[in-house]
Enzyme design. Sequence first.
Site, PDB file in Angstrom:
ATOM      1  N   ARG A 197      48.550  11.245  94.918  1.00  0.00           N
ATOM      2  CA  ARG A 197      49.709  12.120  95.157  1.00  0.00           C
ATOM      3  C   ARG A 197      49.592  12.869  96.473  1.00  0.00           C
ATOM      4  O   ARG A 197      50.614  13.248  97.065  1.00  0.00           O
ATOM      5  CB  ARG A 197      49.916  13.045  93.963  1.00  0.00           C
ATOM      6  N   GLU A 257      37.940  17.400  86.405  1.00  0.00           N
ATOM      7  CA  GLU A 257      38.237  18.113  85.158  1.00  0.00           C
ATOM      8  C   GLU A 257      38.085  17.133  83.991  1.00  0.00           C
ATOM      9  O   GLU A 257      37.655  17.485  82.914  1.00  0.00           O
ATOM     10  CB  GLU A 257      39.667  18.674  85.213  1.00  0.00           C
TER      11      GLU A 257
HETATM   12  P1  AMP Z   1      39.931  18.909  90.622  1.00  0.00           P
HETATM   13  O1  AMP Z   1      38.937  18.076  91.350  1.00  0.00           O
HETATM   14  O2  AMP Z   1      39.456  19.304  89.263  1.00  0.00           O
HETATM   15  O3  AMP Z   1      40.402  20.106  91.428  1.00  0.00           O
HETATM   16  O4  AMP Z   1      41.162  17.985  90.339  1.00  0.00           O
HETATM   17  C1  AMP Z   1      42.105  17.778  91.296  1.00  0.00           C
HETATM   18  C2  AMP Z   1      42.695  16.403  91.219  1.00  0.00           C
HETATM   19  O5  AMP Z   1      42.880  15.931  89.890  1.00  0.00           O
HETATM   20  C3  AMP Z   1      44.027  16.417  91.852  1.00  0.00           C
HETATM   21  O6  AMP Z   1      44.100  15.255  92.650  1.00  0.00           O
HETATM   22  C4  AMP Z   1      45.012  16.411  90.729  1.00  0.00           C
HETATM   23  O7  AMP Z   1      46.004  15.482  91.005  1.00  0.00           O
HETATM   24  C5  AMP Z   1      44.230  15.988  89.499  1.00  0.00           C
HETATM   25  N1  AMP Z   1      44.293  16.944  88.382  1.00  0.00           N
HETATM   26  C6  AMP Z   1      43.258  17.631  87.845  1.00  0.00           C
HETATM   27  N2  AMP Z   1      43.637  18.382  86.806  1.00  0.00           N
HETATM   28  C7  AMP Z   1      44.962  18.190  86.690  1.00  0.00           C
HETATM   29  C8  AMP Z   1      45.948  18.697  85.791  1.00  0.00           C
HETATM   30  N3  AMP Z   1      45.656  19.565  84.812  1.00  0.00           N
HETATM   31  N4  AMP Z   1      47.217  18.269  85.958  1.00  0.00           N
HETATM   32  C9  AMP Z   1      47.526  17.401  86.943  1.00  0.00           C
HETATM   33  N5  AMP Z   1      46.659  16.884  87.797  1.00  0.00           N
HETATM   34  C10 AMP Z   1      45.387  17.268  87.686  1.00  0.00           C
END
Ligand code: AMP
Length: 182
Positions: free
Chosen positions: A70, A107
């Site tokens: 995205r 996550e």
């Molecule tokens: P993080 O590394 O945990 O900050 O996760 C960020 C990436 O995972 C981004 O590219 C988001 O598109 C996706 N992502 C993580 N958690 C979510 C969530 N709750 N909703 C949507 N996309 C998420």
Amino acid sequence: MTQLSATAPKSAASYVEALLASYPDFPKPDILFRDLNPVFADAVAFRAIIDDLADQHRGRFDAVAGIEARGFLLAAAVGYAANVAVLAVRKGGKLPGTVLTEEYELEYGSARLELEIGQLPAGSRVLILDDVLATGGTIAATSRLIDRAGYTLTGVGVVLELTDLHGRERLGTTAVHAIMSI
Ligand code: AMP
């Protein structure tokens, strides 16, 4: 679906707030998935978020780095709007040639991100763009790639920050701009 395009001009944040969709237990139990596709699917909302991201660090970046997938949508549009170069930070195994690799925790699960070397002059100022800042692992890994490639990180722009996951804390002193925080 009602398009907001016919309404009076609003802030980028108000478009995100109005159009953001949330899906409990996707893609796994206990994950509240935040879907920004409805924001991208509204022409005026999309322009508002792109202008917001481009304006935040205007004149202080030579390139944008979009994170698969995205982040690519944001980086392509901001790169065009700001008249700067675009870097694609891809998931592991998709880039040819000599690549830099960073492993990181998500996550939900773990992953690998890669960047081709030698695309920009050393010291180029790069703005990282992604849709959601959750735990910060993805953007932290990307910032390490930017650093290892010999570029200078200007800052980070995201459409949505999930504050309860404290991702911003993982990014140290990096300037993080979130259009909306929840
Ligand atoms: P993080 O590394 O945990 O900050 O996760 C960020 C990436 O995972 C981004 O590219 C988001 O598109 C996706 N992502 C993580 N958690 C979510 C969530 N709750 N909703 C949507 N996309 C998420």
